[in-house]
Design a protein around this motif. Sequence first.
Motif, PDB file in Angstrom:
ATOM      1  N   UNK A   1       0.601  -1.170  -0.135  1.00 56.45           N
ATOM      2  CA  UNK A   1      -0.102  -0.082   0.060  1.00 56.45           C
ATOM      3  C   UNK A   1       0.833   1.279   0.065  1.00 56.45           C
ATOM      4  N   UNK A   2       0.339   2.407  -0.622  1.00 56.35           N
ATOM      5  CA  UNK A   2       0.884   3.600  -0.477  1.00 56.35           C
ATOM      6  C   UNK A   2       0.859   4.370   0.872  1.00 56.35           C
ATOM      7  N   UNK A   3      -0.009   3.952   1.698  1.00 53.40           N
ATOM      8  CA  UNK A   3      -0.298   4.628   2.890  1.00 53.40           C
ATOM      9  C   UNK A   3      -1.065   3.677   3.976  1.00 53.40           C
ATOM     10  N   UNK A   4      -0.892   3.790   5.387  1.00 49.23           N
ATOM     11  CA  UNK A   4      -1.658   3.012   6.204  1.00 49.23           C
ATOM     12  C   UNK A   4      -2.270   3.961   7.359  1.00 49.23           C
ATOM     13  N   UNK A   5      -3.461   3.502   7.729  1.00 47.13           N
ATOM     14  CA  UNK A   5      -4.064   4.425   8.717  1.00 47.13           C
ATOM     15  C   UNK A   5      -4.996   3.375   9.625  1.00 47.13           C
ATOM     16  N   UNK A   6      -4.816   3.704  10.929  1.00 46.74           N
ATOM     17  CA  UNK A   6      -5.624   3.130  11.688  1.00 46.74           C
ATOM     18  C   UNK A   6      -7.159   3.981  12.013  1.00 46.74           C
ATOM     19  N   UNK A   7      -8.219   3.437  11.608  1.00 42.44           N
ATOM     20  CA  UNK A   7      -9.271   4.098  11.820  1.00 42.44           C
ATOM     21  C   UNK A   7     -10.517   3.285  12.531  1.00 42.44           C
ATOM     22  N   UNK A   8     -10.822   3.578  13.549  1.00 46.12           N
ATOM     23  CA  UNK A   8     -11.923   2.670  14.091  1.00 46.12           C
ATOM     24  C   UNK A   8     -13.353   3.210  13.549  1.00 46.12           C
ATOM     25  N   UNK A   9     -13.939   2.309  13.036  1.00 51.37           N
ATOM     26  CA  UNK A   9     -15.452   2.875  12.458  1.00 51.37           C
ATOM     27  C   UNK A   9     -16.355   2.915  13.767  1.00 51.37           C
ATOM     28  N   UNK A  10     -16.130   2.620  14.812  1.00 56.40           N
ATOM     29  CA  UNK A  10     -17.138   2.642  15.879  1.00 56.40           C
ATOM     30  C   UNK A  10     -16.989   3.695  16.853  1.00 56.40           C
ATOM     31  N   UNK A  11     -15.590   4.466  16.677  1.00 55.09           N
ATOM     32  CA  UNK A  11     -15.152   5.253  17.670  1.00 55.09           C
ATOM     33  C   UNK A  11     -14.604   6.762  16.721  1.00 55.09           C
ATOM     34  N   UNK A  12     -14.366   6.592  15.592  1.00 56.68           N
ATOM     35  CA  UNK A  12     -13.717   7.544  14.972  1.00 56.68           C
ATOM     36  C   UNK A  12     -14.797   8.914  14.947  1.00 56.68           C
ATOM     37  N   UNK A  13     -14.073  10.138  15.226  1.00 60.89           N
ATOM     38  CA  UNK A  13     -14.766  11.368  15.320  1.00 60.89           C
ATOM     39  C   UNK A  13     -14.356  12.325  14.170  1.00 60.89           C
ATOM     40  N   UNK A  14     -14.761  13.429  14.208  1.00 60.73           N
ATOM     41  CA  UNK A  14     -14.320  14.422  13.084  1.00 60.73           C
ATOM     42  C   UNK A  14     -13.003  14.473  13.051  1.00 60.73           C
ATOM     43  N   UNK A  15     -12.191  14.625  13.979  1.00 61.03           N
ATOM     44  CA  UNK A  15     -10.721  14.819  13.881  1.00 61.03           C
ATOM     45  C   UNK A  15     -10.403  13.829  13.259  1.00 61.03           C
ATOM     46  N   UNK A  16     -10.694  12.547  13.679  1.00 59.24           N
ATOM     47  CA  UNK A  16     -10.122  11.401  12.875  1.00 59.24           C
ATOM     48  C   UNK A  16     -10.610  10.762  11.541  1.00 59.24           C
ATOM     49  N   UNK A  17     -11.726  11.677  11.304  1.00 58.63           N
ATOM     50  CA  UNK A  17     -12.171  11.727   9.595  1.00 58.63           C
ATOM     51  C   UNK A  17     -11.171  12.371   8.904  1.00 58.63           C
ATOM     52  N   UNK A  18     -10.920  13.675   9.491  1.00 59.58           N
ATOM     53  CA  UNK A  18     -10.224  14.500   8.763  1.00 59.58           C
ATOM     54  C   UNK A  18      -8.656  13.802   8.630  1.00 59.58           C
TER      55      UNK A  18
END
Length: 471
Positions: free
Chosen positions: A167-184
């Motif tokens: 992959x070109x990039x990796x990100x941790x993103x929790x679909x149950x907890x992600x908020x505005x800042x993490x969406x950005x």
Amino acid sequence: MAASVPIFAIIGHPNEGKSSVLSTLAEDDTVRISPIPGETTEVQNFPVMIDGQEIIRFIDTPGFQNPRQTLAWMQDYKGPNNQLLTAFIAAHRDDPDFRDDCNLLTPVAAGAGVIFVVDGSRPVRNMDKAEMEILRLTGAPRLAVINSKEDDSSYLDNWNAEFRKHFNAIRVFNSSRANYAQRIELLESLKAIDQQLEPLLKMVITTYQSDWHARNQRTAELILELLRDVLGYHTTAPCDPKDNETLSKQKLTQHYMDYVSRTEHQTHKAIRTLYKHHIFDLELPPHSILQEDLFSDKTWEFLGLTDKQLVLAGAISGATIGAGIDLAAGGVSFGVFSALGGFLGAAGTLFKGKDLIDSFELLGFKVGGESIQVGPARNIQLLFILLDRCLLFTSHVINWAHGRRDYDQAALLREQDGDKKGFTSNWSSDDRKVCSQFFMALQKQDTDTLEKTGTRLYEMIVRQLQHMSEE
Ligand SMILES: Nc1nc2c(ncn2[C@@H]2O[C@H](COP(=O)(O)OP(=O)(O)OP(=O)(O)O)[C@@H](O)[C@H]2O)c(=O)[nH]1
Ligand SMILES: [Mg+2]
């Protein structure tokens, strides 16, 4: 990418949380999510609209059906690289064993970027490696997203090592907890996967941010409207000669309380809609003080400011507290009165409390001739309680990820502390003074001061909401 908006297909193995990630990222609670693998059977577009304009599009896809054979076919493929996907789809279009693989690769063949979702709380399997390799061979810009369903992080190194190859990039993103800042943050990561996408994604991020700010501003307006409506509210009723005075007061007070609760509820609903929660009922945590009735003892104990804080705000210097305690004996259950009882106890030692008790009534009762009036409220605590309940409600709303469909225990524990105090108890005494001035201006119907303090209060609420979003 041919379209004028960035397009990303969310791809992965069945049941890994693809639809949940999409739902949270696009703030769309209509996305179908289920614990049973195979929930998503068709490719479906989810455009993100801001002010009537599509700014980015996410595509939900079914999970890989036959990744090993798909990969084997692709590895044997001898044609031009840029024809790989169309050739694969043409060769397997009518084969039911590759139905999902063809479907999920169709948007990629059309130029969509890839967001590959895995559940990082389980080990990497060969099947996953095959899926990653397929995606690498497509040459599409791709981001790997680790959406851990459980808190187990022991496999993360393992996943990261595999991801770095594919992959070109990796990100941790929790679909149950992600908020505005993490969406950005996730959108920021997408910028890194393809230079061509960068300018478009920059615009998307700016639009997301200004839209969020506009929502916060609108929320502050709604809260201010609520405060004006409720705190300025008064109603009169004739004193029914058949009733005794206490009974008339009780009836009118009930009417008043119903009005306040109803108006508060409408405001909360409007706030919820602003943050795009409509289809599913977002749950308030069971322990939340918001589960309590606005007028319950507990609400006032939890959210009421301390006597000292009120005194510092200058709240007691005016017509802010009063009696009406006799009403409590009439069988109407007012937490407010018992809360007030404790409050007066303390205030009484500071000010000659008895005088205050005799001069004012809590909800602004006036009995004159043949009518009685209730309101405007005379206790500034009502302002802080309404304000804090709105702020708490908003903080639940903005932290309720759209892809989250129920509470898990761990999340419950994490959130427990947040509700113990209202936000305004952390405000400075200057800020609380503004509240007090606003309240007084409402009482006196002093439009100039109301305008001025209203603007300041609005700014304070916006600041609080921005702060809440960035945490
Ligand atoms: N606890 C927790 N559960 C999650 C998370 N993400 C997804 N789930 C759950 O995992 C299950 C599968 O989620 P979906 O989003 O439907 O998965 P999918 O990859 O779209 O599945 P298919 O459409 O069947 O391929 C659902 O029960 C989700 O609620 C998460 O971050 N935490
Ligand atoms: Mg799905």
